[in-house]
Enzyme design. Structure first.
Site: not given
Ligand SMILES: NC(=O)c1ccc[n+]([C@@H]2O[C@H](COP(=O)([O-])OP(=O)(O)OC[C@H]3O[C@@H](n4cnc5c(N)ncnc54)[C@H](OP(=O)(O)O)[C@@H]3O)[C@@H](O)[C@H]2O)c1
Length: 290
Positions: A16, A145, A158, A162, A193
């Site tokens: 996702s 992040s 968290y 990071k 997301t």
């Molecule tokens: N969204 C934001 O505002 C934001 C801001 C800054 C940074 N980020 C960073 O961006 C990255 C992606 O996040 P996102 O926003 O795209 O969230 P997301 O849609 O929840 O995606 C997270 C992904 O990580 C996978 N994951 C979690 N634990 C895992 C593991 N042990 N091994 C392999 N895959 C794993 C999840 O897979 P499952 O579906 O199997 O759980 C999912 O595919 C993260 O590192 C997050 O910290 C996000």
């Protein structure tokens, strides 16, 4: 002249959000993509996005998955090696420091930090091979992040994960620069997301479970935090903005160490750099911990 081989990218967490959008953007830009997922249904779904995407079962906390991913990459890429690793998999854990469930905090560090390190360590030989084959720097891109640069209350572990990612990335960048591998960290602000809805729901659940003494201390702040997180659903950047930043880093001959994504992240980072620390910290508390 012989044609250069197609560049291959391994990206984690593509079920996702940022990972899925980036896998598609990379494939559309001409890369061959190995997309890490944890469920069969996600494997089918991500592979169906584009014929340049192959899914890979990869839970970054499982050494067996990492070894199998390495074998698949080495066999699949052969002499062309791996051009880029995008460490995107990650999750959040919201809880006031005092109320932390240490098992959950450790699990978070296993995914966001140690899993990333173990996978990177495992594919470094394939990246070195990629740099040789493509006569260009191979790339490691870690998804940090704005929370890698600024700590706010209510998700201390968290932020710890990071911030740690910045430290390991900076150190590794020095170690592998002469091997023609670059290391960069992408620092997004709020991105729309499933991460956001999961975080909002988690803050609400944590607030509900607080003991009376902790409720008195922390409920108001957690409730503010939940509202701020949910606002990202309206105001956040799309995941494609992060995908675009990743594409830019992969195309660059000398990628920068840090890439900030999103107006909110730029605003916070600028205030952090411009304001005296006590003033900035007062501002953070007025926003997140009234
Ligand atoms: N969204 C934001 O505002 C934001 C801001 C800054 C940074 N980020 C960073 O961006 C990255 C992606 O996040 P996102 O926003 O795209 O969230 P997301 O849609 O929840 O995606 C997270 C992904 O990580 C996978 N994951 C979690 N634990 C895992 C593991 N042990 N091994 C392999 N895959 C794993 C999840 O897979 P499952 O579906 O199997 O759980 C999912 O595919 C993260 O590192 C997050 O910290 C996000």
């Amino acid at each position: 002249m012989a044609r250069r081989p197609q560049k291959t990218v391994l990206i984690t967490g593509t079920s996702s959000g940022i990972g899925r959008a980036s896998a598609l953007a990379l494939a559309e830009a001409g890369y061959r993509v190995y997309a890490g997922v944890r469920r069969d249904s996600d494997a089918q779904s991500v592979a169906s996005l584009h014929n340049a995407i192959s899914s890979l079962m990869l839970d970054v906390t499982k050494p067996g998955d990492i070894a199998a991913a390495r074998a698949t990459i080495e066999t699949g890429c052969g002499a062309a090696g791996l051009y880029a690793l995008i460490n995107n998999a990650g999750h959040n854990y919201t809880a006031p420091f005092e109320c932390t469930d240490m098992a959950k905090a450790r699990a978070l560090m296993e995914t966001n930090f140690f899993g990333l390190c173990a996978l990177t360590q495992s594919v470094l030989p394939a990246l070195r091979q990629g740099a040789i084959a493509h006569r260009r720097r191979a790339k490691i891109v870690n998804i940090g992040s704005i929370g890698s640069l600024i700590g706010v209350p209510w998700e201390p572990y968290y932020h710890a994960s990071k911030f740690a990612l910045i430290g390991i990335s900076e150190s590794l960048r020095h170690e592998v620069m002469k091997q023609r591998i670059s290391v960069s960290v992408v620092c997004p602000g709020g991105i729309k997301t499933p991460f956001i809805s999961k975080s909002g729901a988690e803050s609400a659940a944590v607030a509900d479970r607080l003991s009376p003494a902790h409720r008195h201390l922390y409920a108001k702040g957690l409730s503010r935090f939940e509202r701020l997180v949910r606002a990202v659903d309206q105001n956040g950047s799309p995941p494609e903005a992060v995908a675009k930043a990743i594409l830019g880093l992969l195309a660059a001959s000398h990628p920068p160490f840090r890439k900030i994504v999103g107006t909110d992240a730029w605003t916070m980072a600028s205030l952090r750099w411009l304001l005296p620390r006590p003033v900035f910290h007062t501002l953070i508390r007025s926003i997140f911990a009234p």
